[in-house]
Design a protein around this motif. Structure first.
Motif, short mmCIF file in Angstrom:
data_model
loop_
_atom_site.label_atom_id
_atom_site.label_comp_id
_atom_site.label_asym_id
_atom_site.label_seq_id
_atom_site.Cartn_x
_atom_site.Cartn_y
_atom_site.Cartn_z
N ILE A 1 0.97 12.37 1.06
CA ILE A 1 0.64 13.07 1.86
C ILE A 1 -0.04 12.86 3.22
O ILE A 1 -0.43 11.51 3.00
CB ILE A 1 -0.85 14.19 1.67
CG1 ILE A 1 -1.75 13.67 0.57
CG2 ILE A 1 -0.04 14.93 -0.19
CD1 ILE A 1 -3.33 14.48 0.48
N ALA B 1 0.82 20.87 -5.81
CA ALA B 1 0.16 20.02 -5.39
C ALA B 1 -0.54 20.33 -4.57
O ALA B 1 -1.81 19.79 -4.63
CB ALA B 1 1.47 19.32 -3.63
N SER C 1 6.33 14.25 -0.33
CA SER C 1 6.79 13.99 -0.94
C SER C 1 7.85 15.21 -0.69
O SER C 1 7.45 16.07 -0.52
CB SER C 1 6.39 13.78 -2.37
OG SER C 1 5.66 12.13 -2.05
N LEU D 1 5.07 22.95 -3.22
CA LEU D 1 3.08 23.45 -3.32
C LEU D 1 2.50 23.30 -4.01
O LEU D 1 1.03 23.05 -3.92
CB LEU D 1 3.63 24.22 -2.19
CG LEU D 1 3.72 23.65 -0.53
CD1 LEU D 1 3.92 25.22 -0.01
CD2 LEU D 1 2.20 23.74 -0.37
N LEU E 1 2.80 17.54 2.96
CA LEU E 1 3.85 16.39 1.82
C LEU E 1 5.02 15.70 2.19
O LEU E 1 5.51 16.87 3.07
CB LEU E 1 3.53 18.35 0.66
CG LEU E 1 2.86 19.03 0.58
CD1 LEU E 1 3.28 20.28 -0.90
CD2 LEU E 1 1.42 18.57 -0.44
N MET F 1 2.17 10.96 -5.25
CA MET F 1 2.47 11.94 -4.47
C MET F 1 1.73 11.70 -2.93
O MET F 1 0.69 11.43 -2.75
CB MET F 1 1.54 13.71 -4.70
CG MET F 1 2.06 15.11 -3.80
SD MET F 1 0.94 15.92 -4.46
CE MET F 1 -0.88 15.63 -3.85
#
Length: 859
Positions: free
Chosen positions: A396, A346, A339, A343, A337, A394
């Protein structure tokens, strides 16, 4: 009006999207031709597709030719997105395979052809880019027949000529008979032959210049036939997507009856939960636009809103679920991650994308607090990053993790799970048994309702299916296991639904801890084409990576092809090596081929470093109650505390096996040689000198022949061998012949599995021989399948020739029996000193073995 669902598939850069544009333009569906390089193609609408110039997402368009309505499904061409393409094949009536005339049959083309064959999809071929191709129509057709199928016929240059009908007639006996008797072949019979995958029409042209496109459209209209659908409602889900406005779309094909707005549909989630929901809206898409319909009939491809629990491959109404996909990711990545996001949020976002692409297989590792995901390759990885950012904001990244391993078990055992903290109670007993390789996880229920209420049993079965259970060696998902609910107990006052979830999970885990576990690794089926002077290097590489291959074949003047199977771990980076040592001339094609035993399991297990004892989220321990307080009992002591005796006796298991094997041996010992056949042979060729008693003895038989031990003939040395003439047996046994009449591959597979079970009980060496003497340039092949050997004879060598040769060699030191219904072959067998078993006698033996297996499993 005839309704045809047709999909277009191709190796990347073959001109698939350009042909789609041409078809829609010539049919009048679009007014302006788009181009991939101009980033304005009608079906490649997503910014990512236009930036990269490849099709990533499945798109739909509808067009009409005369009285035929075609729904065109444009599938992804890049291999990284081929799982979506494979799901689409299962709802197609016909397919269009696009091949570049300048490149010919490429690596992914052969994979596509195998998938079309697997799903029995009739196929039209469009050979594109003929404006820049150097090969003639004839040379291309010869190449297609060599690489794909002899049924490839030129419908462009030769159409209507004598040569055309000659080529059509060669595709099936029915067409040949009609052509010889009538001097012509009816259009309806050509339609039928195409639908049965006997004929594959080939058209030539240039999609970019619209050359040959009109002719191709007329061919599609003329040679496709109407599909007969079921009268009751049925539908197959092949895609889940988001329309950009937060609406979940279920893309499906109606395969029976009619679907109406507000119709109530029932189904079962992938986790085993039942659902019932109404259809809010029915959409017929063409590109990004759609029109709403109040109802749609069978044959229609549509998208519906209102269904929140459907999944790709699900059958609705009177439709079966799809079979497991052949193409599955074999590479695992850790999600990193970038951003500032929780967790678990996400993970929730990635789960939404997993709904649309189930093969991603998003997994949460509680022990490491990591999200893992499976992908096909680097391009898919980059695209997924962009999709996640566009939809959720987001950022990743991915870190290459391990190969996507699997785990299974080698021996059966009972798993016990007990959950009894204060005011809670549940106990579950599960029988875990090894399954066939590639079978996945199968669930069964053999629990007596007198001991556990049916509602609790259903709940346990739901909990079994709702979770991806992981193994105890590396924490990888388990597979190829049969899990049977055999016993359980609830408390009248204290049991709640969640109690059985806990007990069920613990029972699976405890069973895994109690038995021998095996690590499996993914394998590829590969085809490697290299210059002949590099063949030594290639063979050495494959052997070193633990692969196996058949005899190399010449492919042209200075090129050689090797086909075989190898672990993904060895093949993963091999393409770059091939390119380097062949100076760019080598070509490697890989297709996922399931899982096999891991070659270096100890090394892999140590490297992963998984500790099942510390995995609290997947514990094998149970919770019991004493004096009003719960206490934990370690997995290896649970059986001493359990409240239910399921009757499963681990110590007595081998005794049961021995009894079953003895029954089998006693039956086999009663099968004697055919005296009449022996007499015929001896009258013709003279007396046979052999040990006529030896057939009565197997390694584990204890047969009383009413003779003193000292008078028994001396046994031959070495193992017992059974040679089986495959096709002879298939067509001699009624049950297999029924399969063969429909699908010969299915009949072969059925016989192979029967003989695997037979060998497991009788403990003889089984050699199954299939006649392949008519296959041109076939070098012959011997492969090991589980516990038996399978032989495909070489060109010009019949099965009886092979059996004659091998039985002669083996009978010098071994007891050899041959199962066949061929009279001449039986005479040869007797002459070689082997023992003949007729097809009928062998069927009785097999039936007895299967009965013994069933009796054992019931106990």
């Amino acid at each position: 009006m005839k309704k045809i669902a047709i999909g277009i598939v191709a190796h990347v850069d073959s001109g698939k999207t350009t042909l789609s544009e041409g078809l829609l333009y010539q049919a009048g569906e679009i007014r302006k031709l788009g181009r991939v390089d101009h980033r304005n193609a009608f079906l490649d609408t997503h910014p990512i597709e236009r930036d990269r110039g490849i099709t990533i997402f499945l798109k739909q368009a509808v067009f009409n030719i005369n009285d035929t309505e075609f729904t065109l499904l444009d599938t992804p061409g890049h291999v990284d997105f081929s799982t979506e393409m494979e799901r689409t094949l299962q709802v197609l009536d016909y397919a269009i395979l696009v091949i570049s005339g300048s490149e010919g049959v490429q690596s992914h083309t052969e994979t596509l052809w195998k998938l079309l064959k697997r799903y029995e999809v009739p196929c039209f071929l469009f050979i594109n880019k003929m404006d820049i191709a150097e090969s003639s129509h004839r040379d291309i057709i010869l190449n297609l027949r060599d690489k794909l199928d002899d049924g490839c016929v030129d419908f462009s240059s030769d159409f209507g000529s004598e040569a055309f009908y000659d080529n059509i007639a060669m595709c099936s006996e029915k067409l040949m008979e009609q052509y010889l008797n009538m001097g012509e072949i009816k259009e309806s019979d050509i339609q039928e032959a195409i639908s049965e995958r006997c004929v594959f029409p080939c058209f030539f042209g240039s999609a970019l210049k619209l050359s040959g496109v009109d002719e191709f459209l007329r061919g599609l209209d003329k040679y496709t036939k109407s599909i007969n659908y079921k009268s009751d409602f049925a539908a197959k889900v092949f895609k889940i997507s988001d329309d950009g406005n937060g609406n979940r779309l279920t893309h499906l094909k109606i395969t029976g009856g009619t679907l109406k707005v507000k119709q109530l549909l029932d189904g079962t989630t992938s986790d085993g939960e039942n659902w019932s929901e109404k259809v809010d809206q029915i959409r017929i898409y063409s590109g990004t636009k759609f029109h709403a319909a109040e109802q749609v009939k069978a044959g229609t491809i549509c998208a519906v809103t209102g269904l929140g629990n459907t999944y790709p491959g699900e059958g609705l109404g009177d439709e079966e679920n799809s079979q497991s996909a052949l193409l599955t990711p074999v590479l695992s990545y850790k999600v990193e991650l970038l951003s500032d996001i929780d967790l678990h949020n996400a993970l929730s976002n990635l789960r939404k994308i997993e709904e649309e692409e189930p093969q991603l297989y998003v997994m949460w590792n509680e022990q490491l607090q990591e999200i893992h995901i499976q992908l096909m390759g680097e391009v898919q990885l980059e695209v997924l990053k962009q999709i996640v950012f566009d939809r959720f904001g987001m950022k990743i990244d991915f870190v290459r993790g391990n190969i996507a391993y699997r785990e299974t078990i080698a021996e059966q055992t009972e798993g016990v799970g007990h959950y009894e903290p204060l005011r809670h109670y549940a106990e579950v007993h599960l029988l875990l048994q090894p399954g066939k390789r590639g079978s996945g996880i199968k669930y069964y229920n053999k629990c007596n309702e007198d001991k556990l209420d049916k509602n609790w049993q259903k709940l346990i079965m739901t909990h079994l299916k709702e979770k991806t259970h992981i193994g105890v060696l590396t924490g990888s998902p388990i597979t190829d296991i049969k899990i049977t609910l055999v016993a359980g107990r609830a408390h009248q006052k204290h049991t709640e639904g969640g109690d059985f979830r806990q007990a069920t999970y613990r029972a699976v885990r405890q069973g895994l801890k109690m038995t021998k576990n095996i690590l499996l690794e993914p394998w590829y089926e590969f085809k490697l084409e290299v210059p002949t002077d590099s063949i030594g290097r290639a063979m050495t590489d494959i052997q070193q990576m633990g692969g196996r291959f058949s005899q190399p074949e010449n492919n042209g003047v200075d090129m050689t092809v090797i086909s075989g199977f190898a672990p993904v771990s060895g093949m993963m980076e091999y393409q770059s090596e091939v390119s380097m040592y062949t100076k760019g001339r080598g070509r490697l094609t890989c297709l996922p081929n399931g899982y096999e035993l891991c070659n270096n399991s100890d090394e892999v297990i140590e490297k992963i470093g998984y500790d099942s004892e510390r995995d609290i989220e997947n514990t094998a321990d149970s919770v019991f109650c004493s004096h009003g307080a719960g206490f934990v009992v370690k997995w290896n002591e649970v059986r001493d505390y359990m409240h239910v005796d399921s009757g499963f006796d681990i110590d007595g298991l081998q005794k049961e096996i021995d009894v079953s094997e003895k029954r089998t041996s006693e039956y086999i010992s009663s099968v004697v040689t055919d005296k009449e056949l022996m007499k015929i042979f001896e009258n013709t060729y003279g007396p046979i000198k052999r040990d006529t008693y030896s057939v009565l003895y197997t390694k584990k038989s204890h047969v009383n022949n009413n003779k003193p031990i000292k008078n028994k003939p001396k046994k031959e040395q070495g193992e017992d061998y059974l040679l089986v003439d495959g096709y002879n047996i298939i067509y001699a046994w009624d049950n297999l012949k029924e399969y063969a009449d429909e699908n010969l591959d299915m009949a072969r597979h059925k016989l192979i599995n029967i003989l695997c079970n037979y060998q497991g009980f009788c403990k003889c060496q089984v050699i199954l021989v299939f006649d392949a003497y008519k296959v041109k340039n076939n070098p012959g092949e011997i492969e090991k399948y589980h516990n038996i050997n399978i032989v495909y004879t070489k060109e010009k060598e019949t099965a009886d020739m092979y059996i004659e040769k091998v039985s002669h060699q083996l009978s010098k030191k071994h007891r050899v029996r041959v199962a066949t219904s061929d009279g001449l072959e039986q005479l040869i067998i007797l002459g070689n000193g082997a023992y003949r078993v007729s097809a009928n006698e062998f069927k009785k033996e097999v039936d007895m073995v299967e009965k013994a297996i069933r009796e054992f499993l019931k106990k």
